[in-house]
Design a protein around this motif. Structure first.
Motif, short mmCIF file in Angstrom:
data_model
loop_
_atom_site.label_atom_id
_atom_site.label_comp_id
_atom_site.label_asym_id
_atom_site.label_seq_id
_atom_site.Cartn_x
_atom_site.Cartn_y
_atom_site.Cartn_z
N GLU A 1 -0.72 4.44 -19.52
CA GLU A 1 -1.53 5.44 -18.83
C GLU A 1 -2.44 4.79 -17.79
OE1 GLU A 1 -1.27 5.06 -22.05
OE2 GLU A 1 -0.21 6.85 -22.76
N TYR A 2 -3.07 3.65 -18.20
CA TYR A 2 -3.97 2.96 -17.26
C TYR A 2 -3.19 2.41 -16.07
CZ TYR A 2 -7.13 -0.51 -15.31
OH TYR A 2 -7.89 -1.25 -14.46
N ALA A 3 -2.01 1.85 -16.36
CA ALA A 3 -1.19 1.28 -15.29
C ALA A 3 -0.78 2.36 -14.30
CB ALA A 3 0.04 0.61 -15.88
N ALA A 4 -0.39 3.54 -14.82
CA ALA A 4 0.02 4.62 -13.93
C ALA A 4 -1.14 5.07 -13.05
CB ALA A 4 0.56 5.78 -14.77
N GLN A 5 -2.33 5.21 -13.65
CA GLN A 5 -3.49 5.66 -12.88
C GLN A 5 -3.87 4.65 -11.80
OE1 GLN A 5 -6.56 6.43 -15.74
NE2 GLN A 5 -5.38 8.01 -16.81
N SER A 6 -3.76 3.34 -12.14
CA SER A 6 -4.17 2.32 -11.18
C SER A 6 -3.22 2.24 -10.00
CB SER A 6 -4.25 0.96 -11.87
OG SER A 6 -2.96 0.56 -12.32
N LEU A 7 -2.00 2.76 -10.16
CA LEU A 7 -1.02 2.69 -9.07
C LEU A 7 -0.91 4.00 -8.30
CD1 LEU A 7 1.85 0.76 -10.94
CD2 LEU A 7 0.20 -0.17 -9.31
N GLY B 1 -2.75 5.47 -6.19
CA GLY B 1 -3.14 5.44 -4.78
C GLY B 1 -2.37 4.44 -3.96
N ALA B 2 -1.37 3.77 -4.55
CA ALA B 2 -0.61 2.75 -3.83
C ALA B 2 0.72 3.31 -3.33
CB ALA B 2 -0.34 1.56 -4.74
N PRO B 3 1.19 2.83 -2.19
CA PRO B 3 2.53 3.23 -1.73
C PRO B 3 3.59 2.78 -2.74
CG PRO B 3 1.29 2.16 0.03
CD PRO B 3 0.52 1.96 -1.24
N LEU B 4 4.77 3.41 -2.68
CA LEU B 4 5.82 3.13 -3.65
C LEU B 4 6.19 1.66 -3.68
CD1 LEU B 4 7.97 4.05 -5.66
CD2 LEU B 4 9.48 4.56 -3.72
N ARG B 5 6.31 1.04 -2.51
CA ARG B 5 6.72 -0.38 -2.48
C ARG B 5 5.69 -1.26 -3.17
NH1 ARG B 5 8.12 -4.02 2.94
NH2 ARG B 5 8.45 -5.99 1.79
N GLU B 6 4.40 -1.04 -2.88
CA GLU B 6 3.35 -1.84 -3.51
C GLU B 6 3.29 -1.59 -5.01
OE1 GLU B 6 -0.43 -1.37 -1.69
OE2 GLU B 6 0.30 -1.76 0.35
N ALA B 7 3.46 -0.32 -5.40
CA ALA B 7 3.44 0.00 -6.84
C ALA B 7 4.60 -0.68 -7.56
CB ALA B 7 3.51 1.51 -7.03
N ARG B 8 5.79 -0.65 -6.92
CA ARG B 8 6.95 -1.28 -7.54
C ARG B 8 6.76 -2.78 -7.67
NH1 ARG B 8 10.79 0.68 -4.46
NH2 ARG B 8 10.81 -1.09 -3.01
N GLU B 9 6.22 -3.40 -6.63
CA GLU B 9 5.98 -4.85 -6.67
C GLU B 9 4.93 -5.20 -7.73
OE1 GLU B 9 4.96 -6.30 -2.85
OE2 GLU B 9 7.02 -6.19 -2.06
N ALA B 10 3.90 -4.38 -7.85
CA ALA B 10 2.86 -4.65 -8.85
C ALA B 10 3.44 -4.56 -10.26
CB ALA B 10 1.71 -3.65 -8.70
N PHE B 11 4.29 -3.54 -10.47
CA PHE B 11 4.92 -3.41 -11.78
C PHE B 11 5.84 -4.59 -12.06
CE2 PHE B 11 8.71 -2.27 -14.18
CZ PHE B 11 8.13 -1.94 -15.41
#
Length: 464
Positions: free
Chosen positions: A394-400, A402-412
């Protein structure tokens, strides 16, 4: 090394006959013709067993009186009483005074050997049970199939048949005492005592009394650990905490296998194999003037380093299942399974408490599990010390959000690969196989995400 048996009888031919029978069967023997000589021999070194005649002509006391003095010196030494004028009253008196058995003269050699074997085995089992009770709650194991732990076991097996001294190193909780017990169990001394003494648990004043024993006016007051380990193995745990003055005295024992009890002046000779252990860096202790360099080289004949659990994470699944099964047996409940997600979380944990901490985690999880989930340990049932270092979904989803899809995917991907690399101790081939990538593709992905793998196996952000 054989058991040390003291034979006390006023008849020369009986002493020689019994000594001969026992020697032929592999026992070491000492003899005494009088109560005075018997007490002196007992005080010289604690025997493994005493064979005692009731009638001691020419002595100041009879065998039953001498038996009480033996038991006053050390209640755990088994004593078998024999007599040529035996009767029910004598036998009852002997057993009441602490004898383990009574035999009438003349006796057959086979019967004597049977009683001796039974008495020494009973005492061995008593000491072993006491030792095992003392180990309850200590969870160190050397289970696993990793190259690191296989190398430790191979070294222990190779050196077990020798008399070489062994120094076992490793952080707290890795199983140093278990390794020492395995070494003893694989050695020719396995049927003789394994005695453990921890320098960290005793004050400097008490340490020498516990190690060397106490003597007063030439009389044994308390046998020390060294004396009790005669013929077997003495395990010196946390040897870095040994008092400086004691270190010098240990050097003498290592040199000529003799020592002097506290308050005494007679040398006590023993045959003991030394195995020591420490969680500290003895090189640094030597530089700081806290540990003798000459003692270090005497103890460190064969070094055995047990790696922390974080360096052999591939052993975690086997250890976790072992502890779950052991807990189930102890509490007579069905052994729970452990899900793949739970295993992955356990392998990704840092484990500062090593194997002991892992055992405690498994036991705590089973104890606190809801009644409807006792059949399997899942990742969400593990305590926060295992899962707390990783963000919740849940925390990971909330923290991502506001990020674009590419940045969110890279962070994950970055967090995911961090966990998997740590889980497999930095082994890129095993990580690639698990995540379903070619090894070369995983290398490219790690470089793209800026993840480098240190020699320790832990991932870190690439500084370039």
């Amino acid at each position: 090394m054989a058991l040390d048996i003291l034979i006390v009888d006023d008849e020369d031919d009986i002493r020689e006959l019994v000594a001969g029978v026992l020697s032929d069967d592999g026992y070491d023997t000492r003899t005494a013709a009088t109560a005075e000589a018997a007490l002196e021999a007992f005080d010289d070194r604690l025997p493994s067993l005493v064979l005692l005649d009731v009638w001691l002509r020419g002595s100041s006391m009879d065998g039953l009186e001498l038996l009480k003095l033996f038991k006053a010196r050390d209640a755990n030494v088994p004593v078998i009483v024999f007599s040529g004028h035996g009767n029910i009253d004598t036998a009852v008196a002997a057993i009441s005074s602490g004898a383990v058995d009574f035999i009438e003269k003349p006796f057959e050699a086979e019967k004597l050997l049977h009683l001796v074997a039974k008495a020494t085995e009973t005492e061995r089992l008593r000491a072993e049970n006491a030792s095992l009770r003392a180990l309850i709650g200590q969870a160190e194991e050397l289970d696993g199939t990793s190259a690191a732990i296989n190398a430790v076991r191979a070294t222990l097996k190779k050196v077990a048949g020798t008399g070489s001294r062994v120094l076992i190193t490793g952080p707290a909780g890795v199983g140093k005492e278990v390794a020492a017990r395995l070494l003893h169990g694989w050695s020719p001394r396995s049927g003789l005592p394994f005695v453990s003494v921890s320098a960290a648990r005793l004050s400097p004043e008490r340490f020498e009394e516990e190690l060397f024993g106490i003597e007063e006016n030439g009389q044994l007051i308390q046998a020390g650990m060294l004396e009790r380990a005669h013929g077997g193995t003495l395990f010196l745990d946390e040897v870095a905490d040994m008092p400086w003055t004691t270190q010098g005295k240990i050097l003498r024992v290592l040199t000529d296998q003799s020592f002097t009890r506290v308050g005494g002046n007679r040398p006590v000779r023993v045959d003991v194999r030394f195995v020591s252990a420490t969680a500290r860096d003895l090189g640094s202790e030597i530089e700081a003037g806290k540990f003798r360099e000459d003692l270090f080289y005497r103890l460190n004949v064969v070094p055995v380093a047990i790696p922390p659990l974080s360096e052999r994470r591939e052993d975690i699944p086997a250890l976790a299942h072992h502890y779950a099964a052991r807990f189930a047996v102890e509490h007579r409940v069905p052994a729970p399974g452990i899900s793949e997600d739970a295993i992955a979380a356990l392998q990704a944990c840092e484990w500062p408490g090593n194997v002991r901490q892992l055992r405690n985690i498994i036991e705590r999880t089973i104890i606190l599990a809801p009644s409807d989930r006792l059949g399997q340990i899942d990742a969400d049932m593990l305590p926060t010390e295992v899962s707390g270092s990783f963000a919740s979904p849940e925390y990971a989803a909330q923290s991502l959000m506001g990020a674009p899809l590419r940045e969110a995917r890279e962070a994950f991907e970055r967090e995911y690969l961090h966990v998997q690399i740590r889980r497999f101790s930095g082994n890129i081939s095993k990580t690639a196989n698990f995540v379903g990538m070619e090894r070369s593709a995983l290398h490219r992905k790690l470089k793209l995400l800026g993840i480098a793998v240190r020699k320790s196996g832990d991932p870190e952000e690439d500084e370039e």
